[in-house]
Design a protein around this motif. Structure first.
Motif, PDB file in Angstrom:
ATOM      1  N   PHE A 278      10.074 -13.326  10.617  1.00 27.55           N
ATOM      2  CA  PHE A 278       8.720 -13.418   9.859  1.00 27.55           C
ATOM      3  C   PHE A 278       7.972 -11.733  10.811  1.00 27.55           C
ATOM      4  N   ASP A 279       8.347 -12.025  12.726  1.00 22.35           N
ATOM      5  CA  ASP A 279       8.329 -10.921  12.898  1.00 22.35           C
ATOM      6  C   ASP A 279       9.638 -10.514  13.805  1.00 22.35           C
ATOM      7  N   MET A 280       9.443  -9.704  15.336  1.00 25.01           N
ATOM      8  CA  MET A 280      10.123  -9.305  15.878  1.00 25.01           C
ATOM      9  C   MET A 280      10.375  -9.948  17.086  1.00 25.01           C
ATOM     10  N   THR A 281       8.715 -10.183  17.423  1.00 29.43           N
ATOM     11  CA  THR A 281       9.221 -11.431  18.919  1.00 29.43           C
ATOM     12  C   THR A 281       9.627 -12.031  19.360  1.00 29.43           C
ATOM     13  N   VAL A 282      10.121 -12.799  18.261  1.00 25.87           N
ATOM     14  CA  VAL A 282      10.435 -14.386  18.382  1.00 25.87           C
ATOM     15  C   VAL A 282      12.726 -14.294  18.713  1.00 25.87           C
TER      16      VAL A 282
ATOM     17  N   PHE B  36       9.894 -10.809   6.960  1.00 25.79           N
ATOM     18  CA  PHE B  36       9.217 -11.469   5.408  1.00 25.79           C
ATOM     19  C   PHE B  36       8.412 -12.687   6.140  1.00 25.79           C
ATOM     20  N   ARG B  37       7.397 -12.950   5.008  1.00 28.43           N
ATOM     21  CA  ARG B  37       6.899 -14.050   5.206  1.00 28.43           C
ATOM     22  C   ARG B  37       6.141 -14.354   3.797  1.00 28.43           C
ATOM     23  N   TYR B  38       6.591 -15.666   3.253  1.00 23.61           N
ATOM     24  CA  TYR B  38       6.290 -16.455   2.146  1.00 23.61           C
ATOM     25  C   TYR B  38       4.702 -16.229   2.069  1.00 23.61           C
TER      26      TYR B  38
ATOM     27  N   ARG C 119      -0.868  -7.954   1.443  1.00 25.27           N
ATOM     28  CA  ARG C 119      -0.273  -8.557   2.016  1.00 25.27           C
ATOM     29  C   ARG C 119       1.367  -8.678   1.321  1.00 25.27           C
ATOM     30  N   TYR C 120       2.427  -8.627   1.614  1.00 24.50           N
ATOM     31  CA  TYR C 120       3.375  -8.663   1.009  1.00 24.50           C
ATOM     32  C   TYR C 120       4.186  -9.882   1.717  1.00 24.50           C
ATOM     33  N   ARG C 121       5.737 -10.126   1.137  1.00 20.59           N
ATOM     34  CA  ARG C 121       6.590 -10.892   1.341  1.00 20.59           C
ATOM     35  C   ARG C 121       8.282 -10.111   1.898  1.00 20.59           C
TER      36      ARG C 121
ATOM     37  N   TYR D  34       7.737  -3.482   6.651  1.00 16.85           N
ATOM     38  CA  TYR D  34       7.956  -3.117   7.984  1.00 16.85           C
ATOM     39  C   TYR D  34       7.123  -4.123   9.128  1.00 16.85           C
ATOM     40  N   GLN D  35       7.672  -3.142  10.053  1.00 12.83           N
ATOM     41  CA  GLN D  35       6.540  -3.861  11.224  1.00 12.83           C
ATOM     42  C   GLN D  35       7.277  -3.265  12.418  1.00 12.83           C
ATOM     43  N   PHE D  36       6.249  -2.080  13.045  1.00 14.91           N
ATOM     44  CA  PHE D  36       6.931  -1.359  14.062  1.00 14.91           C
ATOM     45  C   PHE D  36       6.128  -1.427  15.186  1.00 14.91           C
TER      46      PHE D  36
ATOM     47  N   ILE E 221       6.464  -3.221  19.894  1.00 10.94           N
ATOM     48  CA  ILE E 221       7.366  -3.161  21.194  1.00 10.94           C
ATOM     49  C   ILE E 221       7.007  -4.260  21.528  1.00 10.94           C
ATOM     50  N   GLU E 222       7.400  -4.744  22.902  1.00 10.20           N
ATOM     51  CA  GLU E 222       7.674  -5.669  23.617  1.00 10.20           C
ATOM     52  C   GLU E 222       7.939  -4.833  25.007  1.00 10.20           C
ATOM     53  N   LEU E 223       6.978  -5.297  25.690  1.00 13.95           N
ATOM     54  CA  LEU E 223       7.323  -5.034  27.564  1.00 13.95           C
ATOM     55  C   LEU E 223       7.179  -6.513  28.124  1.00 13.95           C
TER      56      LEU E 223
ATOM     57  N   VAL F 245      -8.955 -13.946  16.449  1.00 23.24           N
ATOM     58  CA  VAL F 245      -8.710 -15.100  16.512  1.00 23.24           C
ATOM     59  C   VAL F 245      -7.238 -14.923  15.787  1.00 23.24           C
ATOM     60  N   ARG F 246      -5.634 -15.069  16.765  1.00 22.28           N
ATOM     61  CA  ARG F 246      -4.608 -14.663  16.126  1.00 22.28           C
ATOM     62  C   ARG F 246      -3.887 -15.477  15.453  1.00 22.28           C
ATOM     63  N   GLY F 247      -3.530 -15.144  14.031  1.00 19.80           N
ATOM     64  CA  GLY F 247      -2.988 -16.664  13.963  1.00 19.80           C
ATOM     65  C   GLY F 247      -1.261 -17.017  14.751  1.00 19.80           C
TER      66      GLY F 247
ATOM     67  N   ASP G 208       0.905 -18.760  17.162  1.00 21.13           N
ATOM     68  CA  ASP G 208       0.446 -19.892  18.569  1.00 21.13           C
ATOM     69  C   ASP G 208       1.208 -19.475  19.489  1.00 21.13           C
ATOM     70  N   TYR G 209       1.780 -18.270  20.068  1.00 22.63           N
ATOM     71  CA  TYR G 209       2.316 -18.113  21.416  1.00 22.63           C
ATOM     72  C   TYR G 209       2.121 -17.531  21.876  1.00 22.63           C
ATOM     73  N   TYR G 210       0.384 -16.974  21.760  1.00 21.54           N
ATOM     74  CA  TYR G 210      -0.532 -15.889  22.495  1.00 21.54           C
ATOM     75  C   TYR G 210      -0.954 -16.561  23.738  1.00 21.54           C
ATOM     76  N   THR G 211      -0.552 -16.356  24.759  1.00 14.14           N
ATOM     77  CA  THR G 211      -1.569 -17.286  26.340  1.00 14.14           C
ATOM     78  C   THR G 211      -2.564 -16.619  26.432  1.00 14.14           C
TER      79      THR G 211
ATOM     80  N   LEU H 195      -8.089  -5.183   5.779  1.00 15.31           N
ATOM     81  CA  LEU H 195      -7.112  -5.147   6.997  1.00 15.31           C
ATOM     82  C   LEU H 195      -6.658  -5.196   8.028  1.00 15.31           C
ATOM     83  N   ALA H 196      -6.654  -6.065   9.034  1.00 16.77           N
ATOM     84  CA  ALA H 196      -5.753  -5.221  10.282  1.00 16.77           C
ATOM     85  C   ALA H 196      -4.435  -4.662  10.100  1.00 16.77           C
ATOM     86  N   VAL H 197      -4.500  -3.384  10.284  1.00 16.21           N
ATOM     87  CA  VAL H 197      -3.361  -2.350  10.888  1.00 16.21           C
ATOM     88  C   VAL H 197      -2.545  -3.243  11.438  1.00 16.21           C
ATOM     89  N   GLY H 198      -2.559  -3.349  13.017  1.00 17.71           N
ATOM     90  CA  GLY H 198      -1.751  -4.206  13.465  1.00 17.71           C
ATOM     91  C   GLY H 198      -2.323  -4.753  14.221  1.00 17.71           C
TER      92      GLY H 198
HETATM   93  P1  HAM Z   1       1.020 -10.191  12.917  1.00 17.08           P
HETATM   94  O1  HAM Z   1      -0.058  -9.988  13.312  1.00 17.08           O
HETATM   95  O2  HAM Z   1       1.522 -11.369  12.230  1.00 17.08           O
HETATM   96  O3  HAM Z   1       1.446 -10.376  15.205  1.00 17.08           O
HETATM   97  O4  HAM Z   1       1.318  -8.619  12.422  1.00 17.08           O
HETATM   98  C1  HAM Z   1       1.861  -7.642  12.574  1.00 17.08           C
HETATM   99  C2  HAM Z   1       0.882  -6.838  11.453  1.00 17.08           C
HETATM  100  O5  HAM Z   1       2.074  -7.255  10.093  1.00 17.08           O
HETATM  101  C3  HAM Z   1      -0.280  -7.236  11.570  1.00 17.08           C
HETATM  102  O6  HAM Z   1      -1.449  -6.678  11.616  1.00 17.08           O
HETATM  103  C4  HAM Z   1       0.124  -6.570   9.709  1.00 17.08           C
HETATM  104  O7  HAM Z   1      -0.428  -5.358   9.840  1.00 17.08           O
HETATM  105  C5  HAM Z   1       1.002  -6.694   9.507  1.00 17.08           C
HETATM  106  N1  HAM Z   1       1.455  -7.626   8.842  1.00 17.08           N
HETATM  107  C6  HAM Z   1       0.660  -8.736   9.012  1.00 17.08           C
HETATM  108  N2  HAM Z   1       1.332  -9.794   7.672  1.00 17.08           N
HETATM  109  C7  HAM Z   1       1.607  -9.098   6.504  1.00 17.08           C
HETATM  110  C8  HAM Z   1       1.890  -9.269   5.312  1.00 17.08           C
HETATM  111  N3  HAM Z   1       2.409  -9.915   4.512  1.00 17.08           N
HETATM  112  N4  HAM Z   1       2.058  -8.018   4.497  1.00 17.08           N
HETATM  113  C9  HAM Z   1       2.110  -6.763   5.274  1.00 17.08           C
HETATM  114  N5  HAM Z   1       1.210  -6.813   6.377  1.00 17.08           N
HETATM  115  C10 HAM Z   1       1.178  -7.603   6.761  1.00 17.08           C
HETATM  116  C11 HAM Z   1       3.155  -9.844  14.802  1.00 17.08           C
HETATM  117  O8  HAM Z   1       4.042 -10.112  14.019  1.00 17.08           O
HETATM  118  C12 HAM Z   1       3.282 -10.088  16.288  1.00 17.08           C
HETATM  119  N6  HAM Z   1       4.672 -10.170  16.336  1.00 17.08           N
HETATM  120  C13 HAM Z   1       2.668  -8.833  17.310  1.00 17.08           C
HETATM  121  C14 HAM Z   1       3.013  -8.783  18.431  1.00 17.08           C
HETATM  122  C15 HAM Z   1       4.090  -8.603  18.836  1.00 17.08           C
HETATM  123  N7  HAM Z   1       2.633  -9.614  19.050  1.00 17.08           N
HETATM  124  C16 HAM Z   1       3.570  -9.463  20.655  1.00 17.08           C
HETATM  125  N8  HAM Z   1       4.628  -8.814  20.247  1.00 17.08           N
END
Ligand code: HAM
Length: 421
Positions: free
Chosen positions: A83-87, A112-114, A121-123, A126-128, A130-132, A268-270, A272-275, A288-291
């Motif tokens: 559902f992301d690349m951090t994990v 992918f997110r259901y 909001r898609y299922r 693409y995510q661009f 970085i991780e430091l 408030v980020r969705g 749970d891993y943020y500290t 919506l948030a672009v990033g």
């Molecule tokens: P996130 O806020 O869940 O963070 O997703 C990052 C971005 O992905 C969102 O700001 C949004 O632009 C886009 N996004 C999220 N859900 C959808 C969706 N259903 N359809 C289209 N775009 C979407 C993360 O994923 C973390 N891994 C970010 C991160 C990296 N934190 C630390 N390192």
């Protein structure tokens, strides 16, 4: 009409097909964003789309766990789509513990997110990002925020704003006000700040048991503020946190203009891993948030048993494309070669070879269209030059070239195409 019913002609819900103009727009994003990450010394990684479900579910938070595409493979393994690349990156690090730290990695890939599909909001998207990994320094926070804004600048997002928050700050505030017990209610109410009026947000807190007076105070302190003001507020709440943000502000100021940043306790980020510090970017009118991103200092330990502070961000590429109005990039053909019969075919192929090796895109007519049909076709697909090789031209040792942009026609000696390569 026979064939597939309409719903089977379309991709599965919440997913999309990328036809060439859209795909080239996506490629443009990939190139531009990758260049930014590379310039900061980040190196690209990729991982499988499929992960062990257990790895995905470990620290995502219930809301995200519910959004995981889950399945069993034929051997009965529990798997899921990332559902992301951090994990996945945290998992990769867990068996690559000898990598020199800090690690700077970036990605541009599908996740992918259901989720319930709707605009932005898609299922599958693409995510661009970085991780430091491996630094607790506020300079790392400043660096990640700098890459974040530079990435947004590079793709032409002009009027964006980055909202920063830190749950530790909000928690300290609630502690001070003696309402820590109402944390969840207050977080939920603050999360609605963008959508609801002041009165409505205060009412939500009051309904949850917070006194009206305190609810009003929380709302007013949580009003968006400049980073400078925030450092003062944070220092009053907690001197340790204050000194961290003081340093961060100094580092940030040296690298980027601070007008793009605001401190906003309603972020408030969705996940749970943020500290620590978290942030989200909003571009222009786009709702919506672009990033978004932040610090996740405990996640790596959960996977590898080794304490490793880390932070990063991810940009939703489709959302950013929509926000900057990048819909499609047309890629016209450079040359289309038309011949009237097979005698000219060897010449057509030789000319095409020559032009292709010079870097041009060239199509040789397959022999199923007459000249009129070819004209209609090449105008539709977008073509710069039409080369016509007819009998008359061959006798003269030339080809006819039509410049479709300038609407000019000229002849070129065949010998020009047969020089040494
Ligand atoms: P996130 O806020 O869940 O963070 O997703 C990052 C971005 O992905 C969102 O700001 C949004 O632009 C886009 N996004 C999220 N859900 C959808 C969706 N259903 N359809 C289209 N775009 C979407 C993360 O994923 C973390 N891994 C970010 C991160 C990296 N934190 C630390 N390192």
């Amino acid at each position: 009409m026979s064939g597939l019913p309409d719903y089977l002609r379309r991709p599965p819900r919440g997913m999309r097909d990328w036809l060439p103009p859209q795909f080239y727009a996506l490629r443009h994003m990939e190139e531009t964003l990758s260049k930014v990450a590379e310039a900061f010394g980040y190196r690209r990684v990729e991982t499988p789309v499929v992960e062990h479900f257990e790895v995905l579910a470990k620290k995502a938070g219930q809301e995200v766990v519910n959004e995981i595409y889950y399945f069993k493979d034929k051997a009965g393994r529990d798997l899921g789509l990332r559902f992301d690349m951090t994990v996945p990156i945290a998992r990769v690090i867990s068996y690559n513990l000898s990598l020199p730290r800090p690690i700077r990695w970036y990605y541009f890939t599908k996740v992918f997110r259901y989720d319930e599909p709707q605009h932005g909001r898609y299922r599958e998207f693409y995510q661009f990002g970085i991780e430091l990994i491996g630094s607790a320094s506020p300079r790392a926070d400043a660096e990640v925020l700098q890459v974040f804004t530079q990435a947004l600048d590079a793709v032409g997002a002009r009027s964006y704003i980055v909202k920063i928050n830190d749950r530790r700050v909000v928690d300290k505030l609630l502690e001070r006000l003696g309402v820590s017990a109402y944390r969840d209610v207050i977080y939920r109410a603050l999360d609605k700040k963008l959508k609801l009026s002041r009165e409505e947000v205060i009412k939500l807190m009051a309904e949850g048991g917070v006194s009206l007076d305190t609810a009003e105070r929380i709302y007013d302190i949580a009003e968006e503020m400049s980073i400078d003001e925030a450092v003062n507020v944070i220092t009053k709440l907690d001197s340790g946190l204050g000194s961290f943000y003081n340093k961060l502000l100094k580092y940030l100021e040296a690298a980027v203009s601070l007008d793009k940043f605001r401190f906003d306790m309603s972020i408030v980020r969705g996940l749970d891993y943020y500290t620590g510090m978290v942030f989200e970017a909003f571009a222009g009118e786009y709702k919506l948030a672009v990033g978004g991103g932040g610090r996740y200092d405990d996640l790596l330990e959960l996977y590898s048993g080794v304490k490793m502070p880390a932070l990063g961000f991810a940009i939703g590429v489709e959302r950013l494309m929509e926000a900057v109005g990048l819909e499609g990039v047309e890629k016209p053909l450079d040359y289309y070669i038309y011949i009237f019969d097979d005698d000219a075919y060897p010449h057509a192929v030789a000319i095409a070879k020559r032009l292709r090796s010079a870097g041009y895109s060239v199509v040789v007519e397959l022999g199923e269209k007459n000249l009129k049909e070819v004209f209609e076709y090449i105008l539709k697909i977008g073509t710069r030059y039409l080369i016509i090789i007819g009998k008359k031209e061959l006798e003269k040792g030339v080809v006819k070239i039509r410049d479709l942009q300038r609407r000019e026609e000229f002849e070129k000696p065949l010998s020009e195409f047969y020089g040494t390569t």
